[in-house]
Design an enzyme around this catalytic site. Structure first.
Site, mmCIF file in Angstrom:
data_model
loop_
_atom_site.group_PDB
_atom_site.id
_atom_site.type_symbol
_atom_site.label_atom_id
_atom_site.label_comp_id
_atom_site.label_asym_id
_atom_site.label_seq_id
_atom_site.Cartn_x
_atom_site.Cartn_y
_atom_site.Cartn_z
ATOM 1 N N TRP A 205 33.845 6.145 -81.495
ATOM 2 C CA TRP A 205 34.709 4.908 -81.667
ATOM 3 C C TRP A 205 36.046 5.501 -81.779
ATOM 4 C CZ3 TRP A 205 35.809 2.984 -87.068
ATOM 5 C CH2 TRP A 205 36.680 1.614 -86.995
ATOM 6 N N ASP B 285 28.901 6.271 -90.666
ATOM 7 C CA ASP B 285 29.435 4.905 -90.363
ATOM 8 C C ASP B 285 28.434 3.907 -89.923
ATOM 9 O OD1 ASP B 285 30.863 2.877 -89.014
ATOM 10 O OD2 ASP B 285 32.228 4.332 -87.897
ATOM 11 N N LYS C 268 30.063 -7.034 -88.083
ATOM 12 C CA LYS C 268 29.112 -7.492 -87.076
ATOM 13 C C LYS C 268 27.916 -7.937 -87.561
ATOM 14 C CE LYS C 268 31.617 -4.833 -83.554
ATOM 15 N NZ LYS C 268 32.488 -4.358 -84.479
#
Length: 421
Positions: free
Chosen positions: A147, A228, A266
């Site tokens: 990312w 993460d 999300k």
């Protein structure tokens, strides 16, 4: 009479022009594109089978409860919503491990995943300034690809970023041997960024056996694992499965101190609420208490205190058995629809004669996947077919639905066949 310079110099003249974030720019181009049909496979936001944003039923129910109980907009404590700060680490660690480690956890609510990672970096930088102010900051090993914000966050804080080979474009799978070799050569006390699940952008996750190899190497080299964790439950539909790596590293088998950067954008659809949590496990209760006091000071300096609304929703869902069960079903709905779209895309590519093997798309998991297309093909798809994706052909599978997946598969197949003709 004093004359006025019509073109006075500015103290901001040295500001360079920095191009917009590519993914957000793609979304802007998509929105301004008058063509029909058009498809946005760039930005990572979940949409339903009609291509519309989806408010999770669990979130809708929690929102109604908040409204009925007299929702106010008062400040949260600096460290964040107390119930949320307890329940978020419990979600990641599981009830049993959390009960064992609870007194050794330092926790701070943060601004979703980006804010959690940034807070982790600020903490590491602060601690370095206290213990070895003349020494360089530890290296941060970041997988490639990853990312884009990972690099931006840590370089902006002054860390040296080192490349950690992760994905093999040749095998379209995890490049485990070079990954482990790089970790084995890393300087002790370096930081390693780990995607807890649903690796972004490759969609390739280590197996549990591979995670054990990674954990052993991290332990042997005295590295600090920073997870993460943006897709817990969203990836497989099973929270325990998606959090397995976190629990493996922190649990009895390896007993590592870990950092976890959680986002509920999300898995609860709270994209705009910026609901996140950074926590770390330590070996001593006093260390956890002291570290949490540092987090409180750092949070006060940066944002004073975090946003309340999303944290209140998340706390309600995580703390109520009925809402938790609704949420788990929501997670199964989202992960199941994405798996179905992966399969439908591969079926379409094969049906329309796209050259090559596409089974890697089914092996990949989570919101994203790599198509493996040349940048010129990506450009043609965008300009000629109005299908928007990242230049490296990373696609958000959530942007596919029954109404557009055949169109996308056919367009990709046609572009590739023309190039091979």
């Amino acid at each position: 009479m004093t004359s006025t310079n019509p073109n006075p110099s500015s103290r901001f003249e040295s500001a360079p022009y920095i191009p917009p974030d590519r993914i957000f720019e793609l979304t802007a181009q998509y929105l301004s594109d008058p063509a029909s049909p058009k498809v946005n496979l760039g930005q990572g936001t979940y949409c339903d089978s009609n291509g519309q944003p989806w408010i999770l039923p669990a979130v809708a129910a929690a929102r109604d409860r908040l409204a009925a109980t007299g929702l106010n907009h008062e400040y949260l404590p600096i460290l964040g919503h107390p119930v949320f700060r307890t329940l978020a680490p419990r979600l990641a660690l599981g009830s049993a491990l959390h009960a064992t480690l609870s007194s050794q956890i330092a926790t701070c609510q943060a601004l979703s995943g980006t804010g959690s990672l940034h807070l982790a970096g600020v903490l590491l930088r602060y601690l370095q300034s206290q213990t070895s102010p003349t020494s360089p900051l530890p290296k941060v090993y970041i997988p490639t690809p990853t990312w884009s914000n990972h690099h931006q966050i840590f370089t902006s804080l002054g860390f040296e970023v080192a490349t950690l080979p992760y994905y093999s474009a040749t095998t379209r799978s995890l490049a485990l041997e070079p990954y482990l070799a790089t970790l084995a050569a890393a300087e002790p006390n370096s930081v390693v960024i780990l995607h807890a699940c649903a690796h972004n952008p490759s969609g390739c996750d280590p197996s549990l056996a591979e995670w054990r190899q990674i954990a052993q190497t991290v332990k042997d080299r005295h590295l600090f694992p920073l997870f993460d964790a943006a897709y817990l439950g969203f990836n497989s539909g099973d929270l325990d499965q998606d959090a397995a790596a976190i629990r493996l590293f922190a649990g009895e088998e390896f007993g590592l101190e870990i950092g976890v950067c959680m986002s509920f954008a999300k898995n609860m659809g709270l994209y705009g609420e910026r609901t996140g949590c950074f926590f770390l496990t330590t070996h001593q209760e006093t260390t956890a208490r002291n570290t949490e006091s540092v987090l409180e000071v750092l949070q006060r300096r940066e944002v004073s205190n975090p946003p309340a609304y999303g944290a209140k929703i998340a706390a309600l869902i995580l703390g109520d058995e009925g809402l938790t069960e609704i949420w788990k079903e929501d997670l199964r709905t989202m992960s199941g629809r994405i798996r179905e779209m992966r399969e439908r895309l591969v079926e379409g590519l094969v049906q329309f004669g796209a050259p090559g093997d596409w089974e890697h798309l089914v092996r990949q998991t989570g919101m994203f996947g790599f198509l493996g297309l040349d940048e010129e093909v990506v450009k043609e798809l965008r300009e000629e077919d109005h299908i928007y994706m990242a230049d490296n052909s990373r696609v958000s599978i959530a942007g596919l639905n029954p109404g557009n997946v055949e169109y996308v598969a056919k367009a990709i197949a046609e572009r590739l066949r023309k190039r091979n003709a």
